[in-house]
Write a protein that holds these residues in place. Structure first.
Motif, PDB file in Angstrom:
ATOM      1  N   VAL A  48       0.931  -1.253  -0.001  1.00 23.99           N
ATOM      2  CA  VAL A  48      -0.015  -0.024   0.139  1.00 23.99           C
ATOM      3  C   VAL A  48       1.178   1.276   0.091  1.00 23.99           C
ATOM      4  O   VAL A  48       2.120   1.173   0.652  1.00 23.99           O
ATOM      5  CB  VAL A  48      -0.879   0.087   1.294  1.00 23.99           C
ATOM      6  N   GLY A  49       0.801   2.155  -0.976  1.00 25.36           N
ATOM      7  CA  GLY A  49       1.337   3.286  -0.930  1.00 25.36           C
ATOM      8  C   GLY A  49       0.478   4.762  -0.453  1.00 25.36           C
ATOM      9  O   GLY A  49      -0.739   4.683  -0.846  1.00 25.36           O
ATOM     10  N   VAL A  50       1.103   5.670  -0.089  1.00 26.24           N
ATOM     11  CA  VAL A  50       0.376   7.065   0.245  1.00 26.24           C
ATOM     12  C   VAL A  50       1.377   8.027  -0.491  1.00 26.24           C
ATOM     13  O   VAL A  50       2.434   8.175  -0.111  1.00 26.24           O
ATOM     14  CB  VAL A  50       0.410   7.049   1.646  1.00 26.24           C
ATOM     15  N   ASP A  51       0.654   8.977  -0.938  1.00 31.47           N
ATOM     16  CA  ASP A  51       1.296  10.072  -1.531  1.00 31.47           C
ATOM     17  C   ASP A  51       0.362  11.205  -1.796  1.00 31.47           C
ATOM     18  O   ASP A  51      -0.838  11.092  -1.986  1.00 31.47           O
ATOM     19  CB  ASP A  51       2.008   9.841  -2.865  1.00 31.47           C
ATOM     20  N   THR A  52       0.737  12.440  -1.547  1.00 31.29           N
ATOM     21  CA  THR A  52      -0.099  13.659  -1.861  1.00 31.29           C
ATOM     22  C   THR A  52      -0.466  13.997  -3.312  1.00 31.29           C
ATOM     23  O   THR A  52      -1.378  14.659  -3.447  1.00 31.29           O
ATOM     24  CB  THR A  52       0.687  15.016  -1.010  1.00 31.29           C
ATOM     25  N   SER A  53       0.672  13.282  -4.151  1.00 27.91           N
ATOM     26  CA  SER A  53       0.523  13.848  -5.543  1.00 27.91           C
ATOM     27  C   SER A  53      -0.474  13.023  -6.408  1.00 27.91           C
ATOM     28  O   SER A  53      -0.345  11.583  -6.376  1.00 27.91           O
ATOM     29  CB  SER A  53       1.823  13.797  -6.132  1.00 27.91           C
ATOM     30  N   PHE A  54      -1.452  13.407  -7.016  1.00 24.66           N
ATOM     31  CA  PHE A  54      -2.424  12.646  -7.605  1.00 24.66           C
ATOM     32  C   PHE A  54      -1.553  11.900  -8.906  1.00 24.66           C
ATOM     33  O   PHE A  54      -1.965  10.726  -8.862  1.00 24.66           O
ATOM     34  CB  PHE A  54      -3.616  13.592  -8.184  1.00 24.66           C
ATOM     35  N   PRO A  55      -0.794  12.700  -9.656  1.00 21.89           N
ATOM     36  CA  PRO A  55      -0.003  11.835 -10.856  1.00 21.89           C
ATOM     37  C   PRO A  55       0.425  10.922 -10.095  1.00 21.89           C
ATOM     38  O   PRO A  55       0.793   9.662 -10.668  1.00 21.89           O
ATOM     39  CB  PRO A  55       0.767  13.144 -11.302  1.00 21.89           C
TER      40      PRO A  55
END
Length: 154
Positions: A48-55
């Motif tokens: 599972v990953g988490v990032d603030t960037s939609f791209p």
């Protein structure tokens, strides 16, 4: 002369050595999912990953990874203690407004936490700073540091 192995590949190999096959792994600030994809292929992990960037999250999804776009602190609060075997936080903490809170939550939800930082002493980083007066811009860091997060002053 031996072939030079890209530094990113070496980093991924070292982290992969720490992770047991089949582990539950959370990557905070997962970017495009390169690390998680590598671990899925080599260790058959549940990722599972988490990032603030939609791209970036869209790139993870194109790689077949589960990814959440949003605030990692809020995301971490949704999990019980010890839910993940490993939490990765590679090249993320220096961009956070409150890194200690994220570390505490990551230690709560994960059995193990791996934290990685940029090596500003690496020769290419030093040369860029000396000759251009700024950090190296490359595939991993495609933008200027001041553009990376609104919390970073110009």
């Amino acid at each position: 002369m031996p072939k030079r192995i890209p530094k990113r590949t070496v980093d991924m190999q070292i982290i992969a050595d720490w992770i047991e096959p089949g582990s539950q792994v959370l990557d905070l600030g997962c970017g495009r999912g390169v690390m998680l994809e590598y671990l899925v292929q080599r260790k058959a992990i549940e990722a599972v990953g988490v990032d603030t960037s939609f791209p970036n999250v869209a790139a993870c999804i194109r790689r077949g990874l589960a990814a959440y776009q949003g605030d990692m602190e809020e995301f971490l609060r949704e999990f019980p203690d010890g839910f993940f075997d490993h939490v990765l936080c590679s090249r993320t903490l220096h961009e956070l407004a409150a890194p200690a809170r994220v570390i505490n939550e990551a230690l709560r939800v994960g059995r193990r936490l791996a934290v990685g930082f940029v090596n500003h002493g690496y020769w290419e980083n030093r040369v860029s700073l000396a000759l251009k007066g700024r950090r190296l811009v490359n595939e991993v860091y495609p933008t200027e540091w001041s553009d990376s997060r609104p919390t970073n002053p110009v």
